[in-house]
Design an enzyme around this catalytic site. Structure first.
Site, PDB file in Angstrom:
ATOM      1  N   TYR A 142     -93.011  66.305 -38.285  1.00  0.00           N
ATOM      2  CA  TYR A 142     -92.628  65.236 -39.207  1.00  0.00           C
ATOM      3  C   TYR A 142     -93.096  63.871 -38.722  1.00  0.00           C
ATOM      4  O   TYR A 142     -93.270  62.957 -39.522  1.00  0.00           O
ATOM      5  CB  TYR A 142     -91.105  65.187 -39.367  1.00  0.00           C
ATOM      6  CG  TYR A 142     -90.553  66.067 -40.459  1.00  0.00           C
ATOM      7  CD1 TYR A 142     -90.701  67.443 -40.405  1.00  0.00           C
ATOM      8  CD2 TYR A 142     -89.863  65.521 -41.526  1.00  0.00           C
ATOM      9  CE1 TYR A 142     -90.177  68.253 -41.386  1.00  0.00           C
ATOM     10  CE2 TYR A 142     -89.330  66.319 -42.519  1.00  0.00           C
ATOM     11  CZ  TYR A 142     -89.493  67.687 -42.446  1.00  0.00           C
ATOM     12  OH  TYR A 142     -88.975  68.476 -43.429  1.00  0.00           O
ATOM     13  N   LYS A 194     -91.234  79.566 -32.546  1.00  0.00           N
ATOM     14  CA  LYS A 194     -92.382  80.432 -32.857  1.00  0.00           C
ATOM     15  C   LYS A 194     -93.195  80.540 -31.573  1.00  0.00           C
ATOM     16  O   LYS A 194     -94.379  80.180 -31.524  1.00  0.00           O
ATOM     17  CB  LYS A 194     -93.180  79.824 -34.028  1.00  0.00           C
ATOM     18  CG  LYS A 194     -94.277  80.712 -34.575  1.00  0.00           C
ATOM     19  CD  LYS A 194     -93.775  81.900 -35.370  1.00  0.00           C
ATOM     20  CE  LYS A 194     -94.925  82.783 -35.828  1.00  0.00           C
ATOM     21  NZ  LYS A 194     -94.444  84.063 -36.405  1.00  0.00           N
ATOM     22  N   ASP A 226     -89.729  83.548 -38.223  1.00  0.00           N
ATOM     23  CA  ASP A 226     -89.871  84.471 -39.360  1.00  0.00           C
ATOM     24  C   ASP A 226     -88.763  85.520 -39.345  1.00  0.00           C
ATOM     25  O   ASP A 226     -88.170  85.854 -40.368  1.00  0.00           O
ATOM     26  CB  ASP A 226     -91.270  85.111 -39.389  1.00  0.00           C
ATOM     27  CG  ASP A 226     -91.708  85.671 -38.051  1.00  0.00           C
ATOM     28  OD1 ASP A 226     -91.037  85.404 -37.022  1.00  0.00           O
ATOM     29  OD2 ASP A 226     -92.724  86.390 -38.001  1.00  0.00           O
ATOM     30  N   ASP A 250     -85.635  72.400 -41.376  1.00  0.00           N
ATOM     31  CA  ASP A 250     -85.685  72.007 -42.787  1.00  0.00           C
ATOM     32  C   ASP A 250     -85.645  73.260 -43.658  1.00  0.00           C
ATOM     33  O   ASP A 250     -84.858  73.363 -44.606  1.00  0.00           O
ATOM     34  CB  ASP A 250     -86.974  71.215 -43.047  1.00  0.00           C
ATOM     35  CG  ASP A 250     -87.118  70.825 -44.511  1.00  0.00           C
ATOM     36  OD1 ASP A 250     -86.113  70.358 -45.092  1.00  0.00           O
ATOM     37  OD2 ASP A 250     -88.210  71.004 -45.073  1.00  0.00           O
ATOM     38  N   ASP A 254     -82.187  75.062 -45.798  1.00  0.00           N
ATOM     39  CA  ASP A 254     -82.147  75.331 -47.246  1.00  0.00           C
ATOM     40  C   ASP A 254     -81.826  76.806 -47.499  1.00  0.00           C
ATOM     41  O   ASP A 254     -81.058  77.143 -48.400  1.00  0.00           O
ATOM     42  CB  ASP A 254     -83.488  74.987 -47.917  1.00  0.00           C
ATOM     43  CG  ASP A 254     -83.492  73.584 -48.513  1.00  0.00           C
ATOM     44  OD1 ASP A 254     -82.714  72.745 -48.032  1.00  0.00           O
ATOM     45  OD2 ASP A 254     -84.273  73.335 -49.449  1.00  0.00           O
TER      46      ASP A 254
HETATM   47  C1  IPM Z   1     -84.030  67.337 -45.946  1.00  0.00           C
HETATM   48  C2  IPM Z   1     -85.100  66.963 -46.939  1.00  0.00           C
HETATM   49  C3  IPM Z   1     -86.025  65.954 -46.278  1.00  0.00           C
HETATM   50  C4  IPM Z   1     -86.652  66.636 -45.080  1.00  0.00           C
HETATM   51  C5  IPM Z   1     -87.092  65.376 -47.191  1.00  0.00           C
HETATM   52  C6  IPM Z   1     -86.484  64.746 -48.433  1.00  0.00           C
HETATM   53  C7  IPM Z   1     -87.982  64.397 -46.476  1.00  0.00           C
HETATM   54  O1  IPM Z   1     -85.772  68.102 -47.366  1.00  0.00           O
HETATM   55  O2  IPM Z   1     -83.265  66.446 -45.537  1.00  0.00           O
HETATM   56  O3  IPM Z   1     -83.943  68.509 -45.590  1.00  0.00           O
HETATM   57  O4  IPM Z   1     -87.668  67.341 -45.211  1.00  0.00           O
HETATM   58  O5  IPM Z   1     -86.141  66.469 -43.981  1.00  0.00           O
HETATM   59 MG    MG Z   2     -84.951  69.922 -46.657  1.00  0.00          MG
END
Ligand code: IPM
Ligand code: MG
Length: 360
Positions: A142, A194, A226, A250, A254
């Site tokens: 990032y 990884k 993975d 990240d 999710d």
């Molecule tokens: C998160 C989001 C952010 C990230 C984006 C919006 C930059 O997906 O907070 O997980 O990738 O960190």
């Molecule tokens: Mg995210």
């Protein structure tokens, strides 16, 4: 943390899309709990519209001076661009993380008992899931060098021993805390990397392993990313604390969020050095498709406000109260559209907020 007896100073960053609606709801909730000094600022697409940049120096300075920052969400199709020179709302978020030194992102995943049916997983698989993703937030790909040369582009992933050490400690300490508060089970850290491909991952594994001796009360294991993605859906209840680098975190956070059946339920805390203000925000995005309709789910923001009280302001009892009130509102059957099953009645943001306030 604010001086004893003084109202905490909270910077509110409503942001874009549904952000302003859910942050307004959270403000109502906090005002019902006690006294806070709120200061509302622009960050994200709204700041691009007003100032040409997603985060102004002034707003960053205000956040650094506050006791805590509560954020809604940023971004939306209006500002989507592949032009590398155009400002993007996400730059505001990344600028805050870096500028405030928020290297540890905590994303707890604990499906509410009332929502087990909303999970895409079978109830017996999701039952008992209670995990925490600890994501490194200010390093890795990032923030590494990136750019374009002609028809080629590159992003660089870099980690130092010190960066890995501090996030690994955050993970071990979280596991220790959870074991102390939990039902006597030993804490466990699963470090995700990884290491079969990436040099940064091999360093990651080495450093995490070297710290394990300082936390004899915490079990440590390692998973390749993975494999971790697979295990998260096949046996989520066996995870405790997952510690991982920025990009893997990240993605896995999710995935973990989806285990609960609604991204609309998940809070997060981003923390820096002890004593520095933290940033608290729902994991879900700005949901531009439902912005302004009054149907956004405010619960993840309420739970983020709870994390703010617990981790940022040293007020755990009020955090417990919010969490219990959210659970009770769900148990009473209230569902925003994202949570409602087929044929179930759903309520809007105001009605859900009202219900949680009553349960408080
Ligand atoms: C998160 C989001 C952010 C990230 C984006 C919006 C930059 O997906 O907070 O997980 O990738 O960190
Ligand atoms: Mg995210």
């Amino acid at each position: 943390m604010p001086p004893v007896g003084e109202a905490p100073r909270i910077v509110l960053l409503p942001g874009d899309g549904i952000g302003p609606e859910i942050v307004a709801a959270a403000r109502q909730l906090l005002e019902a709990l006690g006294e806070f000094k709120f200061e509302e600022r622009l960050m994200g697409g709204c700041s691009i519209d007003a100032h040409g940049v997603a985060l102004t120096d002034e707003v960053l300075a205000a956040c650094k001076k506050a006791d805590a920052v509560l954020l809604g969400a940023v971004g939306g199709p209006r500002w989507d661009t592949t032009d590398p020179d155009a400002p993007r709302p996400e730059q505001g978020l990344l600028g805050l993380r870096k500028g405030m030194g928020l290297y540890a992102n905590l994303r707890p995943v604990r499906p509410s008992p009332a929502l087990v049916g909303a999970s895409p997983l079978r109830p017996e698989r999701i039952a008992g899931t209670d995990l925490l993703v600890v994501r490194e937030l200010t390093g890795g790909i990032y923030f590494g060098a990136s750019g374009r040369q002609g028809d080629t582009a590159h992003d660089t992933c870099e980690y130092s021993v010190a960066e890995i050490e501090r996030i690994a400690r955050a993970g071990f300490e979280a596991a220790r805390r959870r074991a102390e508060h939990g039902a006597g089970r030993k804490g466990r850290v699963t470090s995700v990397d990884k290491a079969n491909v990436l040099e940064t991952s091999r360093l990651w594994r080495e450093v995490v392993t070297s710290l394990a001796g300082e936390y004899p009360d915490v079990e440590l294991d390692h998973l390749l990313v993975d494999n971790a993605a697979m295990q998260l859906v096949s046996r989520p209840a066996e995870f405790d604390v997952i510690v991982t680098e920025n990009l893997f975190g990240d993605i896995l956070s999710d995935e973990s969020a989806m285990l609960t059946g609604s991204l609309g339920m998940l809070p997060s805390a981003s923390l820096g050095e002890a004593g520095a203000p933290g940033l608290f925000e729902p994991v879900h995005g700005s949901a531009p498709d439902i912005a302004g309709k009054g149907i956004a789910n405010p619960l993840a923001t309420f739970l983020s406000a709870a994390m703010m009280l617990r981790h940022g302001l040293g007020r755990p009892a009020e955090a417990d109260r919010i969490e219990a009130a959210v659970d009770r509102a769900l148990q009473a059957g209230l569902r925003t559209p994202d949570l409602a099953g087929e044929g179930e009645r759903s309520v809007g943001t105001d009605e859900m907020t009202e219900a949680v306030l009553v349960e408080l």
